[in-house]
Design a protein around this motif. Structure first.
Motif, mmCIF file in Angstrom:
data_model
loop_
_atom_site.group_PDB
_atom_site.id
_atom_site.type_symbol
_atom_site.label_atom_id
_atom_site.label_comp_id
_atom_site.label_asym_id
_atom_site.label_seq_id
_atom_site.Cartn_x
_atom_site.Cartn_y
_atom_site.Cartn_z
ATOM 1 N N ILE A 133 0.905 -1.100 -0.142
ATOM 2 C CA ILE A 133 0.033 -0.040 -0.068
ATOM 3 C C ILE A 133 0.912 1.205 -0.069
ATOM 4 O O ILE A 133 0.645 2.308 -0.713
ATOM 5 N N SER A 134 2.038 1.151 0.668
ATOM 6 C CA SER A 134 2.972 2.335 0.838
ATOM 7 C C SER A 134 3.383 2.918 -0.547
ATOM 8 O O SER A 134 3.396 3.967 -0.833
ATOM 9 N N HIS A 135 3.731 1.766 -1.393
ATOM 10 C CA HIS A 135 3.906 1.889 -2.691
ATOM 11 C C HIS A 135 3.140 2.685 -3.510
ATOM 12 O O HIS A 135 3.206 3.485 -4.461
ATOM 13 N N GLN A 136 1.804 2.109 -3.342
ATOM 14 C CA GLN A 136 0.577 2.784 -4.167
ATOM 15 C C GLN A 136 0.422 4.271 -3.747
ATOM 16 O O GLN A 136 0.020 5.127 -4.488
ATOM 17 N N ILE A 137 0.575 4.541 -2.495
ATOM 18 C CA ILE A 137 0.192 5.977 -2.021
ATOM 19 C C ILE A 137 1.456 6.690 -2.525
ATOM 20 O O ILE A 137 1.120 7.922 -2.968
ATOM 21 N N ARG A 138 2.676 6.319 -2.802
ATOM 22 C CA ARG A 138 3.703 7.199 -3.271
ATOM 23 C C ARG A 138 3.192 7.442 -4.833
ATOM 24 O O ARG A 138 3.446 8.516 -5.102
ATOM 25 N N GLN A 139 3.028 6.446 -5.329
ATOM 26 C CA GLN A 139 2.474 6.426 -6.887
ATOM 27 C C GLN A 139 1.342 7.529 -7.053
ATOM 28 O O GLN A 139 1.413 8.296 -8.066
ATOM 29 N N ALA A 140 0.269 7.608 -5.978
ATOM 30 C CA ALA A 140 -0.857 8.494 -6.373
ATOM 31 C C ALA A 140 -0.217 9.838 -6.215
ATOM 32 O O ALA A 140 -0.649 10.662 -6.715
ATOM 33 N N CYS A 141 0.659 10.154 -5.051
ATOM 34 C CA CYS A 141 1.278 11.451 -4.773
ATOM 35 C C CYS A 141 2.022 11.811 -6.165
ATOM 36 O O CYS A 141 1.761 13.098 -6.446
ATOM 37 N N LEU A 142 2.569 10.906 -6.661
ATOM 38 C CA LEU A 142 3.473 11.322 -7.875
ATOM 39 C C LEU A 142 2.851 11.687 -9.227
ATOM 40 O O LEU A 142 2.806 12.567 -9.878
ATOM 41 N N HIS A 143 1.630 11.112 -9.163
ATOM 42 C CA HIS A 143 0.536 11.239 -10.140
ATOM 43 C C HIS A 143 -0.154 12.540 -9.965
ATOM 44 O O HIS A 143 -0.172 13.370 -11.098
ATOM 45 N N SER A 164 1.251 15.276 -8.663
ATOM 46 C CA SER A 164 2.431 16.252 -8.863
ATOM 47 C C SER A 164 2.811 16.341 -10.241
ATOM 48 O O SER A 164 2.591 17.506 -10.931
ATOM 49 N N GLN A 165 2.636 14.991 -10.993
ATOM 50 C CA GLN A 165 2.758 15.294 -12.669
ATOM 51 C C GLN A 165 1.446 15.834 -13.265
ATOM 52 O O GLN A 165 1.793 16.676 -14.196
ATOM 53 N N ARG A 166 0.362 15.760 -12.621
ATOM 54 C CA ARG A 166 -0.558 16.522 -13.289
ATOM 55 C C ARG A 166 -0.770 17.921 -12.905
ATOM 56 O O ARG A 166 -1.412 18.580 -13.950
ATOM 57 N N TYR A 167 -0.340 18.270 -11.915
ATOM 58 C CA TYR A 167 -0.684 19.807 -11.524
ATOM 59 C C TYR A 167 0.779 20.489 -11.278
ATOM 60 O O TYR A 167 0.487 21.881 -10.900
ATOM 61 N N GLN A 168 1.649 20.054 -11.391
ATOM 62 C CA GLN A 168 2.905 20.756 -11.208
ATOM 63 C C GLN A 168 3.252 21.930 -12.259
ATOM 64 O O GLN A 168 3.347 22.923 -11.570
ATOM 65 N N ASP A 169 3.015 21.606 -13.267
ATOM 66 C CA ASP A 169 3.316 22.792 -14.348
ATOM 67 C C ASP A 169 2.348 24.127 -14.003
ATOM 68 O O ASP A 169 2.755 25.161 -13.917
ATOM 69 N N CYS A 170 1.080 23.691 -13.950
ATOM 70 C CA CYS A 170 -0.004 24.880 -13.854
ATOM 71 C C CYS A 170 -0.204 25.375 -12.257
ATOM 72 O O CYS A 170 -0.363 26.662 -12.282
ATOM 73 N N TYR A 171 0.003 24.407 -11.358
ATOM 74 C CA TYR A 171 -0.419 24.774 -10.049
ATOM 75 C C TYR A 171 1.062 24.909 -9.061
ATOM 76 O O TYR A 171 0.884 25.206 -7.866
ATOM 77 N N GLY A 172 2.294 24.410 -9.448
ATOM 78 C CA GLY A 172 3.261 24.422 -8.399
ATOM 79 C C GLY A 172 3.139 23.281 -7.616
ATOM 80 O O GLY A 172 3.480 23.505 -6.270
#
Length: 453
Positions: free
Chosen positions: A75-85, A87-95
């Motif tokens: 589950i901890s790996h899946q939580i990390r992947q969710a956070c990365l997802h 970040s990848q989706r909103y990093q450019d527009c929202y920082g």
């Protein structure tokens, strides 16, 4: 089985806040002893391993706590992947960066017996293998974590879909939001209320039928048939664009009331205007020079109408302030000049116009109100002028057919112009880009500022 290591490596935070897998030797030894070569078999089904570990833990068999920790590692790996997802989706527009999210959800230290219940254990205890995959359930609960969503809102991100927002907004709420927050005209409010009513009549009906057939999940984009039922007088593409615009206004308000940060919007181009006027049903497309000619008329009308609308709003505001307190009118104009033409911050402006704080300057200038008043004048003037100019390119019948669509497109173009200016004002001074609206506003301010001084 690929990635078997995820069942004995727990993702934790380092002292610097970075995520890093930590091997749990007792879990690794137990898994390799109990399942042996099955873990090395690439065809071994992962859900089968998860079900065995889950049964072992819930039935209290030998080493049940090890089986539980093994699932928490996964589950901890899946939580990390969710956070990365996210970040990848909103990093450019929202920082938004994953490092901001990790401390909120990666809270499992790997302790077998502890009074504290980490998110991974909470996910595991609420998991039903008959309803979803463990990875899916983990992502769902991670995305809906209260602390994580507070951070998203602070960034201006509200993750509900457009269609869910439109579904749970009633007419009274919509009218209040458009009138008080977006400062829309009576005509705009009336059109939006009609659109929302038509949307909910069609979409809610079909949504109810889907649930009766056992279809659940997120609200999906309306299909072409639904869009035609919502408004058969215009194309499905236009209806979809109108619905998205309405949902964006509601989303903007929800972000504002939850965290106080307005949402930034992307800028559209003028190509839709060219397509709308340059191509007519049942006829060959107009010549390229005619399409370009209409765009040139639009650009000229925009420049002239924008300058006129800004000048009218400035004159009105200065006259109102001068009647009440002449010195305040001078401070208002000087503040606008320093802010919009010199690029000074509100804090830097305050002592120059006799005020004590940035808040007082913000209230005096009230740039949001100024832009809203310019918007209302500009949309009306542009629509009136372009409907007259369009007759040089299309027939009266065609103009009547596209009038509502033309008004919608003009409204969107003007809204993007205003929002781009507002977003630029909130940017750091070194990163601020001068928009077309800013340039015309500064020119209008300077024309009044010199004789006023």
């Amino acid at each position: 089985m690929d990635n078997a290591f995820r069942y004995w490596q727990l993702v934790r935070l380092t002292s610097s806040g970075q995520s890093q897998p930590h091997v749990k030797p007792q879990v690794q030894t137990w898994l390799q002893t109990r399942f042996g070569n099955l873990l090395l078999d690439p065809d071994y089904p992962e859900p089968y391993l998860q079900r065995q570990l889950l049964d072992n833990w819930r039935q209290g068999e030998d080493e049940a706590d090890i089986a539980q920790l093994s699932l928490r590692c996964f589950i901890s790996h899946q939580i990390r992947q969710a956070c990365l997802h996210l970040s990848q989706r909103y990093q450019d527009c929202y920082g938004l960066y994953a490092d901001e999210l990790f401390p909120l959800v990666l809270d499992d230290d790997g302790t077998l017996s502890s009074p504290y219940c980490p998110l991974s254990l909470d996910i595991l205890e609420s998991y039903d293998p008959n309803k979803s995959a463990l990875s899916t359930w983990t992502r769902q609960l991670t995305y809906n974590h209260p602390g994580l969503n507070r951070v998203l809102l602070d960034k201006g991100i509200y993750r509900a879909s457009d269609w869910a927002i439109l579904n749970d907004t009633n007419a009274e709420q919509l009218e209040r939001i458009l009138r008080q927050y977006h400062l829309c005209s009576d005509h705009e409010i009336s059109q939006s209320l009609k659109l929302l009513q038509q949307y909910q009549r069609v979409y809610r009906r079909d949504r109810l039928l889907q649930r009766r057939d056992g279809q659940t999940g997120r609200c999906q984009v309306p299909n072409k048939e639904q869009l035609q039922q919502i408004n058969p007088t215009v194309s499905s593409k236009v209806v979809l664009r109108q619905l998205k615009q309405l949902a964006a206004q509601l989303r903007d308000y929800r972000v504002h009331v939850r965290c106080g940060h307005p949402r930034c919007y992307s800028v559209k181009n003028e190509q839709e205007l060219e397509t709308l006027v340059g191509q007519q049903p049942g006829h060959e497309p107009q010549l390229e020079d005619e399409s370009e000619g209409f765009l040139e008329v639009y650009r000229q009308a925009l420049d002239e109408s924008l300058a006129g609308a800004i000048a009218q709003v400035l004159d009105s505001n200065l006259a109102r302030l001068h009647r009440r307190q002449p010195q305040r009118a001078y401070g208002y104009l000087e503040g606008l000049h320093l802010s919009q033409c010199e690029g000074l911050s509100m804090t830097e402006i305050a002592p120059k116009i006799g005020l004590k704080s940035q808040v007082q300057v913000t209230r005096l200038l009230n740039l949001k109100r100024l832009r809203s008043e310019v918007r209302h004048l500009l949309i009306a003037q542009l629509h009136q002028r372009l409907t007259q100019e369009a007759l040089n390119y299309i027939s009266v019948e065609r103009l009547h057919a596209i009038d509502q669509t033309l008004e919608t497109l003009l409204t969107e173009l003007v809204d993007d112009l205003i929002r781009t200016s507002a977003a630029g004002t909130q940017s750091a001074k070194s990163n601020r880009q001068i928009t077309h609206f800013d340039a015309v506003l500064c020119q209008a301010i300077c024309s009044v500022h010199k004789p006023f001084k």
